[in-house]
Write a protein that holds these residues in place. Sequence first.
Motif, PDB file in Angstrom:
ATOM      1  N   ASP A  51      17.822  94.255  13.114  1.00  0.00           N
ATOM      2  CA  ASP A  51      17.928  92.678  12.810  1.00  0.00           C
ATOM      3  C   ASP A  51      18.116  92.302  14.580  1.00  0.00           C
ATOM      4  O   ASP A  51      17.478  90.977  14.337  1.00  0.00           O
ATOM      5  CB  ASP A  51      19.217  92.151  12.348  1.00  0.00           C
ATOM      6  N   TYR A  52      18.668  92.742  15.210  1.00  0.00           N
ATOM      7  CA  TYR A  52      18.579  92.471  16.826  1.00  0.00           C
ATOM      8  C   TYR A  52      18.801  93.678  17.493  1.00  0.00           C
ATOM      9  O   TYR A  52      19.084  94.761  17.085  1.00  0.00           O
ATOM     10  CB  TYR A  52      19.927  91.611  16.984  1.00  0.00           C
ATOM     11  N   THR A  53      18.467  93.374  18.932  1.00  0.00           N
ATOM     12  CA  THR A  53      18.451  94.243  20.012  1.00  0.00           C
ATOM     13  C   THR A  53      19.279  93.814  20.961  1.00  0.00           C
ATOM     14  O   THR A  53      19.663  92.438  21.009  1.00  0.00           O
ATOM     15  CB  THR A  53      17.094  94.439  20.709  1.00  0.00           C
ATOM     16  N   VAL A  54      19.955  94.696  21.806  1.00  0.00           N
ATOM     17  CA  VAL A  54      20.910  94.324  22.881  1.00  0.00           C
ATOM     18  C   VAL A  54      20.256  94.734  24.171  1.00  0.00           C
ATOM     19  O   VAL A  54      19.707  95.907  24.255  1.00  0.00           O
ATOM     20  CB  VAL A  54      22.179  94.959  22.918  1.00  0.00           C
ATOM     21  N   THR A  55      20.355  93.793  25.261  1.00  0.00           N
ATOM     22  CA  THR A  55      19.763  94.341  26.449  1.00  0.00           C
ATOM     23  C   THR A  55      21.232  94.157  27.493  1.00  0.00           C
ATOM     24  O   THR A  55      22.193  93.395  27.143  1.00  0.00           O
ATOM     25  CB  THR A  55      18.822  93.645  27.186  1.00  0.00           C
ATOM     26  N   GLY A  56      21.087  94.575  28.659  1.00  0.00           N
ATOM     27  CA  GLY A  56      22.384  94.745  29.461  1.00  0.00           C
ATOM     28  C   GLY A  56      23.335  95.776  29.024  1.00  0.00           C
ATOM     29  O   GLY A  56      23.232  96.505  28.434  1.00  0.00           O
ATOM     30  N   GLY A  57      24.665  95.555  29.536  1.00  0.00           N
ATOM     31  CA  GLY A  57      25.598  96.402  29.545  1.00  0.00           C
ATOM     32  C   GLY A  57      25.914  97.417  30.771  1.00  0.00           C
ATOM     33  O   GLY A  57      25.549  96.845  31.649  1.00  0.00           O
ATOM     34  N   ASP A  58      26.347  98.434  30.346  1.00  0.00           N
ATOM     35  CA  ASP A  58      26.730  99.599  31.592  1.00  0.00           C
ATOM     36  C   ASP A  58      27.702  98.769  32.541  1.00  0.00           C
ATOM     37  O   ASP A  58      27.523  98.844  34.025  1.00  0.00           O
ATOM     38  CB  ASP A  58      25.446  99.870  32.152  1.00  0.00           C
ATOM     39  N   GLY A  59      28.419  97.896  32.102  1.00  0.00           N
ATOM     40  CA  GLY A  59      29.529  97.112  32.843  1.00  0.00           C
ATOM     41  C   GLY A  59      29.039  95.932  33.107  1.00  0.00           C
ATOM     42  O   GLY A  59      29.671  95.166  34.130  1.00  0.00           O
ATOM     43  N   ASP A  60      28.001  95.372  32.967  1.00  0.00           N
ATOM     44  CA  ASP A  60      27.320  94.115  32.963  1.00  0.00           C
ATOM     45  C   ASP A  60      27.197  93.218  31.803  1.00  0.00           C
ATOM     46  O   ASP A  60      27.700  93.520  30.676  1.00  0.00           O
ATOM     47  CB  ASP A  60      25.963  94.321  33.550  1.00  0.00           C
ATOM     48  N   THR A  61      26.883  91.978  31.869  1.00  0.00           N
ATOM     49  CA  THR A  61      26.786  91.119  30.697  1.00  0.00           C
ATOM     50  C   THR A  61      25.257  91.419  30.155  1.00  0.00           C
ATOM     51  O   THR A  61      24.672  92.192  30.515  1.00  0.00           O
ATOM     52  CB  THR A  61      26.807  89.560  31.178  1.00  0.00           C
ATOM     53  N   GLY A  62      24.980  90.566  29.135  1.00  0.00           N
ATOM     54  CA  GLY A  62      23.362  90.851  28.475  1.00  0.00           C
ATOM     55  C   GLY A  62      23.117  89.935  27.617  1.00  0.00           C
ATOM     56  O   GLY A  62      23.557  88.775  27.566  1.00  0.00           O
ATOM     57  N   THR A  63      22.106  90.327  26.652  1.00  0.00           N
ATOM     58  CA  THR A  63      21.602  89.297  25.710  1.00  0.00           C
ATOM     59  C   THR A  63      21.482  90.206  24.407  1.00  0.00           C
ATOM     60  O   THR A  63      21.145  91.295  24.305  1.00  0.00           O
ATOM     61  CB  THR A  63      20.102  89.085  26.213  1.00  0.00           C
ATOM     62  N   VAL A  64      21.741  89.385  23.228  1.00  0.00           N
ATOM     63  CA  VAL A  64      21.478  89.775  21.836  1.00  0.00           C
ATOM     64  C   VAL A  64      20.479  88.965  21.536  1.00  0.00           C
ATOM     65  O   VAL A  64      20.308  87.823  21.614  1.00  0.00           O
ATOM     66  CB  VAL A  64      22.629  89.292  20.982  1.00  0.00           C
ATOM     67  N   THR A  65      19.218  89.717  21.281  1.00  0.00           N
ATOM     68  CA  THR A  65      18.040  89.024  20.755  1.00  0.00           C
ATOM     69  C   THR A  65      17.733  89.338  19.317  1.00  0.00           C
ATOM     70  O   THR A  65      17.528  90.609  18.795  1.00  0.00           O
ATOM     71  CB  THR A  65      16.647  89.199  21.704  1.00  0.00           C
ATOM     72  N   PHE A  66      17.513  88.161  18.315  1.00  0.00           N
ATOM     73  CA  PHE A  66      17.111  88.708  17.054  1.00  0.00           C
ATOM     74  C   PHE A  66      15.581  88.504  16.740  1.00  0.00           C
ATOM     75  O   PHE A  66      14.891  87.755  17.733  1.00  0.00           O
ATOM     76  CB  PHE A  66      17.863  87.377  16.069  1.00  0.00           C
ATOM     77  N   GLY A  67      15.459  89.113  16.017  1.00  0.00           N
ATOM     78  CA  GLY A  67      13.800  89.325  15.657  1.00  0.00           C
ATOM     79  C   GLY A  67      13.496  87.917  14.888  1.00  0.00           C
ATOM     80  O   GLY A  67      12.218  87.744  15.020  1.00  0.00           O
ATOM     81  N   THR A  68      14.155  87.412  14.081  1.00  0.00           N
ATOM     82  CA  THR A  68      13.920  86.142  13.579  1.00  0.00           C
ATOM     83  C   THR A  68      15.143  85.140  13.766  1.00  0.00           C
ATOM     84  O   THR A  68      16.399  85.810  13.964  1.00  0.00           O
ATOM     85  CB  THR A  68      14.099  86.276  12.175  1.00  0.00           C
ATOM     86  N   ALA A  69      14.764  84.124  14.319  1.00  0.00           N
ATOM     87  CA  ALA A  69      15.723  83.135  14.575  1.00  0.00           C
ATOM     88  C   ALA A  69      16.747  82.842  13.825  1.00  0.00           C
ATOM     89  O   ALA A  69      16.431  82.620  12.532  1.00  0.00           O
ATOM     90  CB  ALA A  69      15.154  81.791  15.301  1.00  0.00           C
ATOM     91  N   PRO A  70      17.930  82.811  13.938  1.00  0.00           N
ATOM     92  CA  PRO A  70      19.045  82.274  13.011  1.00  0.00           C
ATOM     93  C   PRO A  70      18.943  80.730  12.404  1.00  0.00           C
ATOM     94  O   PRO A  70      18.523  80.148  13.232  1.00  0.00           O
ATOM     95  CB  PRO A  70      20.321  82.533  13.880  1.00  0.00           C
ATOM     96  N   ALA A  71      19.178  80.479  11.212  1.00  0.00           N
ATOM     97  CA  ALA A  71      18.774  79.294  10.695  1.00  0.00           C
ATOM     98  C   ALA A  71      19.573  78.262  11.255  1.00  0.00           C
ATOM     99  O   ALA A  71      20.700  78.719  11.975  1.00  0.00           O
ATOM    100  CB  ALA A  71      19.141  79.336   9.260  1.00  0.00           C
ATOM    101  N   SER A  72      19.063  77.140  11.289  1.00  0.00           N
ATOM    102  CA  SER A  72      19.891  75.871  11.897  1.00  0.00           C
ATOM    103  C   SER A  72      21.138  75.826  11.448  1.00  0.00           C
ATOM    104  O   SER A  72      21.424  75.747  10.122  1.00  0.00           O
ATOM    105  CB  SER A  72      19.001  74.515  11.720  1.00  0.00           C
TER     106      SER A  72
END
Length: 137
Positions: A51-72
């Motif tokens: 449902d989502y992927t994560v970038t970053g980490g390894d002691g740093d901040t990052g981003t969670v990216t959803f495949g489909t935008a969460p509803a309003s």
Amino acid sequence: MTIEAQTPRVAYTGNGVTTAFSVTFQFQDHADLQVRKNVSGTVTTPVLDTDYTVTGGDGDTGTVTFGTAPASGAKIIIFADPVREQELDLQEGNASPAESQEAALDRLTTIVQRLQNWASRLVGLNDAYSATFDPKL
């Protein structure tokens, strides 16, 4: 790495368009993050790499990216929840690599920050409260 004083939790509100949400705190592994979506009081747990992927980490901040935008109006909560296992196995008489010790201490610090953040949202008694406990009752 040094873990800074931080709140290992961040919340967003979906708008039906945005798919990427910043992880504003340091984390080690992608699996150390937990994501929840709350839509009209129904809480679901999206699945990492489905449902989502994560970038970053390894002691740093990052981003969670959803495949489909969460509803309003959907509430998205991202928080650190590392596995509570002691993975460092020091051997007597062997040199102890500083990186392994640092990683173990970072994990413990993140766990303490997670528990502190969780406890701060509980209803509880203040430190001045005192009660008498009679174990015979």
